[in-house]
Scaffold this active site. Sequence first.
Site, PDB file in Angstrom:
ATOM      1  N   ARG A  51       0.874  -1.132  -0.070  1.00 52.48           N
ATOM      2  CA  ARG A  51       0.074   0.188  -0.088  1.00 52.48           C
ATOM      3  C   ARG A  51       0.827   1.283  -0.009  1.00 52.48           C
ATOM      4  NH1 ARG A  51      -3.124  -1.937   5.387  1.00 52.48           N
ATOM      5  NH2 ARG A  51      -3.658  -3.929   4.675  1.00 52.48           N
ATOM      6  N   ASP A  53       0.445   5.520   1.559  1.00 51.66           N
ATOM      7  CA  ASP A  53      -0.411   6.249   2.371  1.00 51.66           C
ATOM      8  C   ASP A  53      -0.979   7.357   1.299  1.00 51.66           C
ATOM      9  OD1 ASP A  53      -0.435   5.058   4.597  1.00 51.66           O
ATOM     10  OD2 ASP A  53       0.997   6.303   5.498  1.00 51.66           O
ATOM     11  N   TYR A 111      12.521   3.497  -3.123  1.00 53.52           N
ATOM     12  CA  TYR A 111      11.611   4.862  -2.541  1.00 53.52           C
ATOM     13  C   TYR A 111      12.734   5.806  -2.836  1.00 53.52           C
ATOM     14  CZ  TYR A 111       7.718   2.262  -0.221  1.00 53.52           C
ATOM     15  OH  TYR A 111       6.688   1.464   0.090  1.00 53.52           O
ATOM     16  N   ARG A 199       9.796   7.744   5.565  1.00 52.48           N
ATOM     17  CA  ARG A 199       9.351   9.065   6.172  1.00 52.48           C
ATOM     18  C   ARG A 199      10.080   9.590   7.451  1.00 52.48           C
ATOM     19  NH1 ARG A 199       2.984   8.990   5.315  1.00 52.48           N
ATOM     20  NH2 ARG A 199       3.083  10.960   6.307  1.00 52.48           N
TER      21      ARG A 199
END
Lengths: 257, 257
Positions: A51, A53, A111, A199
């Site tokens: 997934r 966010d 990422y 993050r």
Amino acid sequence: MERIKCTITYDGSGFAGFQVQPDHRTVQGSLEKALAKIHKGETIRIQASGRTDTGVHAVGQVIHFDTPLTIPERNWKQAVNTLLPDDVRVLYVEKVDAAFHARYSVKQKEYHYIVLNREDPDVFRRNYVLHFPKCLDIEAIQAACKHLEGTHDFTTFSSAKSSVKGSKIRTLFHASCRKKEDDIEFVFRGSGFLYNMVRIMVSALLDVGVGKRRPEEIPALLAAKERGQLGKTISPNGLYLWEVSYHEQEKEKHSGD
Amino acid sequence: MERIKCTITYDGSGFAGFQVQPDHRTVQGSLEKALAKIHKGETIRIQASGRTDTGVHAVGQVIHFDTPLTIPERNWKQAVNTLLPDDVRVLYVEKVDAAFHARYSVKQKEYHYIVLNREDPDVFRRNYVLHFPKCLDIEAIQAACKHLEGTHDFTTFSSAKSSVKGSKIRTLFHASCRKKEDDIEFVFRGSGFLYNMVRIMVSALLDVGVGKRRPEEIPALLAAKERGQLGKTISPNGLYLWEVSYHEQEKEKHSGD
């Protein structure tokens, strides 16, 4: 049934995340709605590499689904794109062996996190970068990145909200940061990532960049294995699921055909 | 009273154009709302170099307003930006002579139009470029640009919707097109532009690029002075009011102080 693998890109700004939710606009919801139209109303469930966010973008998310239809790869791309809203697009379509699974066959994920490091924000990129006007020590950040690479228990860098019970040990093959004009681009490649891990790592790396922490503190932070040790989870706006790589098993199976 | 000149940037995607309209979100409306807060509810009217349509962006739009307040230039910028939504920002603030007028003192305006010339659209730039997948002959477009430069009656390149009665003669100091990776960037500098003129010029230049028209047809098109001769007005998404230049008069007046 044929198994179809799609590489997709989306602008996360307008979606309440990837996963389908009632009464929310989601990436999965948009894709399944398009697929239902192609299948005359039949529900086609998709599986993603993972997934993302709300607000998180994808340059190369991967999904798969099974279909009774026999459509050439190239036509699949056009058929789905015609029915999708313009903030999500199919980039590549590939027919794969039933052994392939978008989530379970993942070998590596990459990422990127983009920070706009200048005084003024950029109105055109407000949903696509984190605006961070303070001066950053790039060399210190790079040194801290080196301490994050390797196999570690990343509990310190996981969200307190996560309900996942399993192991928090992950392998980070690569963590780096490079400056290009006013952009600071972080790149992370790993076997897997915990919830909010990128993050929280970037948040800690920015702390290093402004001198709030030293790069040498990273090993102790990892060893502490305490969630909530680090600053707040920063904005999703700068975060991109860049690329998902898979084990070659299904190609090897085909090679003998 | 002090006259304040502001250079502003905005993402036109979320605005129903520049000019204030009841029940619509506009750039002018957002700015005047912010200024009213600074002036304890008093209405402060702003003047812009010109309007921009729905979806058109600005990298360097210029406005002015008059204020009874005496606030340093740097503080003006911060005060207004704090009260503005994040898709419009003040870049520079300058106190100017009362002879300066954001619209009437304009010497030259520069517009850019960006075309993404590749097969796949870019989800992250869908509001910021025109996606045009067909092959383009850049040299032919450049030749056509040369024919547009100079002082001409631009009636052919003005919108049929325009209600402006005055002269349609304008001087285009510069028209060009350059390719940078998959982007084709058009640049136009002129004394003034008619309604939709840049978008209609780009539409005609793309016709040249795909071979529908020859560059040598431009002089005849200009001479025809017929609105509606050319294709549809293309998307505002790729259009940017890039820079507004002013006559130096107010600076000369100050130089003796």
